[in-house]
Design a protein around this motif. Sequence first.
Motif, PDB file in Angstrom:
ATOM      1  N   ILE A   1       0.866  -1.182   0.000  1.00  0.00           N
ATOM      2  CA  ILE A   1       0.000   0.000   0.000  1.00  0.00           C
ATOM      3  C   ILE A   1       0.897   1.224   0.000  1.00  0.00           C
ATOM      4  O   ILE A   1       1.681   1.438   0.922  1.00  0.00           O
ATOM      5  N   ARG A   2       0.789   2.023  -1.044  1.00  0.00           N
ATOM      6  CA  ARG A   2       1.658   3.199  -1.203  1.00  0.00           C
ATOM      7  C   ARG A   2       0.795   4.451  -1.073  1.00  0.00           C
ATOM      8  O   ARG A   2       0.235   4.925  -2.054  1.00  0.00           O
ATOM      9  N   GLU A   3       0.682   4.955   0.134  1.00  0.00           N
ATOM     10  CA  GLU A   3      -0.174   6.110   0.369  1.00  0.00           C
ATOM     11  C   GLU A   3       0.616   7.402   0.211  1.00  0.00           C
ATOM     12  O   GLU A   3       1.833   7.449   0.430  1.00  0.00           O
ATOM     13  N   ALA A   4      -0.106   8.459  -0.143  1.00  0.00           N
ATOM     14  CA  ALA A   4       0.517   9.774  -0.265  1.00  0.00           C
ATOM     15  C   ALA A   4       0.766  10.343   1.126  1.00  0.00           C
ATOM     16  O   ALA A   4       0.180   9.899   2.115  1.00  0.00           O
ATOM     17  N   GLY A   5       1.657  11.333   1.196  1.00  0.00           N
ATOM     18  CA  GLY A   5       1.942  11.988   2.464  1.00  0.00           C
ATOM     19  C   GLY A   5       3.420  11.967   2.776  1.00  0.00           C
ATOM     20  O   GLY A   5       4.222  11.334   2.074  1.00  0.00           O
ATOM     21  N   THR A   6       3.773  12.647   3.838  1.00  0.00           N
ATOM     22  CA  THR A   6       5.167  12.669   4.273  1.00  0.00           C
ATOM     23  C   THR A   6       5.544  11.304   4.843  1.00  0.00           C
ATOM     24  O   THR A   6       4.679  10.462   5.135  1.00  0.00           O
ATOM     25  N   ILE A   7       6.844  11.100   5.025  1.00  0.00           N
ATOM     26  CA  ILE A   7       7.306   9.852   5.632  1.00  0.00           C
ATOM     27  C   ILE A   7       6.694   9.684   7.015  1.00  0.00           C
ATOM     28  O   ILE A   7       6.223   8.596   7.380  1.00  0.00           O
ATOM     29  N   ASP A   8       6.678  10.764   7.792  1.00  0.00           N
ATOM     30  CA  ASP A   8       6.099  10.695   9.133  1.00  0.00           C
ATOM     31  C   ASP A   8       4.619  10.319   9.080  1.00  0.00           C
ATOM     32  O   ASP A   8       4.140   9.529   9.907  1.00  0.00           O
ATOM     33  N   ASP A   9       3.897  10.883   8.120  1.00  0.00           N
ATOM     34  CA  ASP A   9       2.480  10.558   7.972  1.00  0.00           C
ATOM     35  C   ASP A   9       2.287   9.072   7.660  1.00  0.00           C
ATOM     36  O   ASP A   9       1.414   8.400   8.226  1.00  0.00           O
ATOM     37  N   ARG A  10       3.103   8.577   6.750  1.00  0.00           N
ATOM     38  CA  ARG A  10       2.962   7.182   6.332  1.00  0.00           C
ATOM     39  C   ARG A  10       3.345   6.216   7.459  1.00  0.00           C
ATOM     40  O   ARG A  10       2.688   5.183   7.666  1.00  0.00           O
ATOM     41  N   LEU A  11       4.397   6.550   8.194  1.00  0.00           N
ATOM     42  CA  LEU A  11       4.778   5.725   9.340  1.00  0.00           C
ATOM     43  C   LEU A  11       3.670   5.730  10.396  1.00  0.00           C
ATOM     44  O   LEU A  11       3.370   4.694  11.009  1.00  0.00           O
ATOM     45  N   HIS A  12       3.052   6.886  10.576  1.00  0.00           N
ATOM     46  CA  HIS A  12       1.978   6.971  11.569  1.00  0.00           C
ATOM     47  C   HIS A  12       0.786   6.113  11.158  1.00  0.00           C
ATOM     48  O   HIS A  12       0.171   5.448  12.005  1.00  0.00           O
ATOM     49  N   GLN A  13       0.452   6.110   9.876  1.00  0.00           N
ATOM     50  CA  GLN A  13      -0.653   5.276   9.409  1.00  0.00           C
ATOM     51  C   GLN A  13      -0.366   3.797   9.653  1.00  0.00           C
ATOM     52  O   GLN A  13      -1.259   3.025  10.034  1.00  0.00           O
ATOM     53  N   HIS A  14       0.893   3.387   9.444  1.00  0.00           N
ATOM     54  CA  HIS A  14       1.272   1.998   9.726  1.00  0.00           C
ATOM     55  C   HIS A  14       1.135   1.693  11.217  1.00  0.00           C
ATOM     56  O   HIS A  14       0.644   0.628  11.619  1.00  0.00           O
ATOM     57  N   MET A  15       1.537   2.638  12.053  1.00  0.00           N
ATOM     58  CA  MET A  15       1.421   2.449  13.493  1.00  0.00           C
ATOM     59  C   MET A  15      -0.043   2.282  13.911  1.00  0.00           C
ATOM     60  O   MET A  15      -0.385   1.367  14.669  1.00  0.00           O
ATOM     61  N   ILE A  16      -0.917   3.149  13.406  1.00  0.00           N
ATOM     62  CA  ILE A  16      -2.326   3.098  13.777  1.00  0.00           C
ATOM     63  C   ILE A  16      -2.967   1.794  13.307  1.00  0.00           C
ATOM     64  O   ILE A  16      -3.758   1.174  14.023  1.00  0.00           O
TER      65      ILE A  16
ATOM     66  N   SER B   1      -4.502  -6.222  10.588  1.00  0.00           N
ATOM     67  CA  SER B   1      -3.278  -6.874  10.121  1.00  0.00           C
ATOM     68  C   SER B   1      -3.095  -6.742   8.615  1.00  0.00           C
ATOM     69  O   SER B   1      -1.958  -6.630   8.130  1.00  0.00           O
ATOM     70  N   ARG B   2      -4.176  -6.756   7.856  1.00  0.00           N
ATOM     71  CA  ARG B   2      -4.063  -6.639   6.396  1.00  0.00           C
ATOM     72  C   ARG B   2      -3.480  -5.275   6.012  1.00  0.00           C
ATOM     73  O   ARG B   2      -2.543  -5.182   5.222  1.00  0.00           O
ATOM     74  N   ARG B   3      -4.039  -4.218   6.586  1.00  0.00           N
ATOM     75  CA  ARG B   3      -3.564  -2.876   6.262  1.00  0.00           C
ATOM     76  C   ARG B   3      -2.157  -2.634   6.827  1.00  0.00           C
ATOM     77  O   ARG B   3      -1.310  -2.041   6.157  1.00  0.00           O
ATOM     78  N   SER B   4      -1.915  -3.121   8.031  1.00  0.00           N
ATOM     79  CA  SER B   4      -0.590  -2.966   8.634  1.00  0.00           C
ATOM     80  C   SER B   4       0.484  -3.599   7.748  1.00  0.00           C
ATOM     81  O   SER B   4       1.534  -2.990   7.485  1.00  0.00           O
ATOM     82  N   TYR B   5       0.211  -4.803   7.267  1.00  0.00           N
ATOM     83  CA  TYR B   5       1.173  -5.515   6.418  1.00  0.00           C
ATOM     84  C   TYR B   5       1.360  -4.799   5.079  1.00  0.00           C
ATOM     85  O   TYR B   5       2.481  -4.606   4.613  1.00  0.00           O
ATOM     86  N   GLY B   6       0.262  -4.377   4.461  1.00  0.00           N
ATOM     87  CA  GLY B   6       0.360  -3.673   3.183  1.00  0.00           C
ATOM     88  C   GLY B   6       1.126  -2.365   3.301  1.00  0.00           C
ATOM     89  O   GLY B   6       1.962  -2.038   2.450  1.00  0.00           O
ATOM     90  N   LEU B   7       0.856  -1.606   4.358  1.00  0.00           N
ATOM     91  CA  LEU B   7       1.575  -0.340   4.564  1.00  0.00           C
ATOM     92  C   LEU B   7       3.053  -0.590   4.830  1.00  0.00           C
ATOM     93  O   LEU B   7       3.913   0.160   4.362  1.00  0.00           O
ATOM     94  N   PHE B   8       3.351  -1.650   5.589  1.00  0.00           N
ATOM     95  CA  PHE B   8       4.748  -1.996   5.838  1.00  0.00           C
ATOM     96  C   PHE B   8       5.478  -2.260   4.525  1.00  0.00           C
ATOM     97  O   PHE B   8       6.589  -1.756   4.308  1.00  0.00           O
ATOM     98  N   LEU B   9       4.871  -3.056   3.641  1.00  0.00           N
ATOM     99  CA  LEU B   9       5.512  -3.371   2.365  1.00  0.00           C
ATOM    100  C   LEU B   9       5.736  -2.111   1.538  1.00  0.00           C
ATOM    101  O   LEU B   9       6.787  -1.954   0.895  1.00  0.00           O
ATOM    102  N   GLY B  10       4.750  -1.211   1.534  1.00  0.00           N
ATOM    103  CA  GLY B  10       4.909   0.033   0.791  1.00  0.00           C
ATOM    104  C   GLY B  10       6.039   0.888   1.330  1.00  0.00           C
ATOM    105  O   GLY B  10       6.795   1.496   0.567  1.00  0.00           O
ATOM    106  N   LEU B  11       6.185   0.942   2.651  1.00  0.00           N
ATOM    107  CA  LEU B  11       7.255   1.719   3.269  1.00  0.00           C
ATOM    108  C   LEU B  11       8.608   1.057   3.053  1.00  0.00           C
ATOM    109  O   LEU B  11       9.615   1.736   2.822  1.00  0.00           O
TER     110      LEU B  11
END
Length: 334
Positions: free
Chosen positions: A153-168, A175-185
Amino acid sequence: MLLNRDEIRQHKSFDLLTEAILQRDQPRTTDLFFGMVARDGRSVGEALSVVTAAEAPFVQVPSHINVRDGQITLINNDHTILGLRAATYLMPFLPENYRLLPLLQSVWYIPAGLDIWNQLLGKYPGRYATMKGIVVPPPSYGPVVWNDEQEPIREAGTIDDRLHQHMIATVSGDSRRSYGLFLGLAEDEEIRPMLSDQLQYLGLIDLQDTVIGRKARNTGHKAIRARAITDLADFVGWERSHGVYYMGVPDMAIGPLYYSLYDAVCVRMASEFPDSGIGLKQTNQTPLSPAEVEDMVRQLTEADADAVWDLLTAHLKKGKSIRSLGDTIQLGAA
């Protein structure tokens, strides 16, 4: 770019390893891994890339608690990733001719560690079923894949924003979104050190107040697993570590999730320090004296939790080094 599982599958040993793992053939699984390194001249990192990708779908669980006969039952985390990580750390300490032995032992265990959820229900053969004295005939369906593969999952935003979305996503149990965001980061080499730190942080804060009188609990496994993910990625290479991510990252958001102890720490820090302790790393540079170390170790092993928290708060207010306090806690734990 990160290699996905289909790309790693092109390796000639991938399907053979998958077949051996699903047949729970420990000698053959181990020999195939050994052959990649000793006979084919592949690096240990490449061999780990292939074997972890082959096993990853089959070592998942849907939850870490179950309810049987009205009783809460704890479901273990997958341990195969912990063995592989420990083996890579042991290798440099062995004579060269014996350096593969820890890894071969860890790979040997993989076919016995599939589908822990059903093993503990007596529905799938393996280490836990054997340990409980249960003879389980091989089921026709094979191990259940509890967490499906995800696309980055490759979301727009700053690095801090994207890391925060993964944290939330992780702390909310998605788990699905957490894993997808991790792969994108993880695709971005610049972000990987911060992502590694965050994953270990997420493991450390997922801990309840007590294990006394509890069966549904996190005993520190999340922190150890987070460290295993990042250490193995560093060893194998982040681009080739898809199997490592698939084995471990979804599980960081699998329940039960406990943040009560960390929440209590946050409340204490906010009430005792003007900036909630944010600046302590820069301001606190004085190490504990030998006498202070001895006293703190004694209190860690003898005093109650409130006394230890009061001691830590007092030391922090006196400018004592966070690293020195951490080292002393390690001594007390040991």
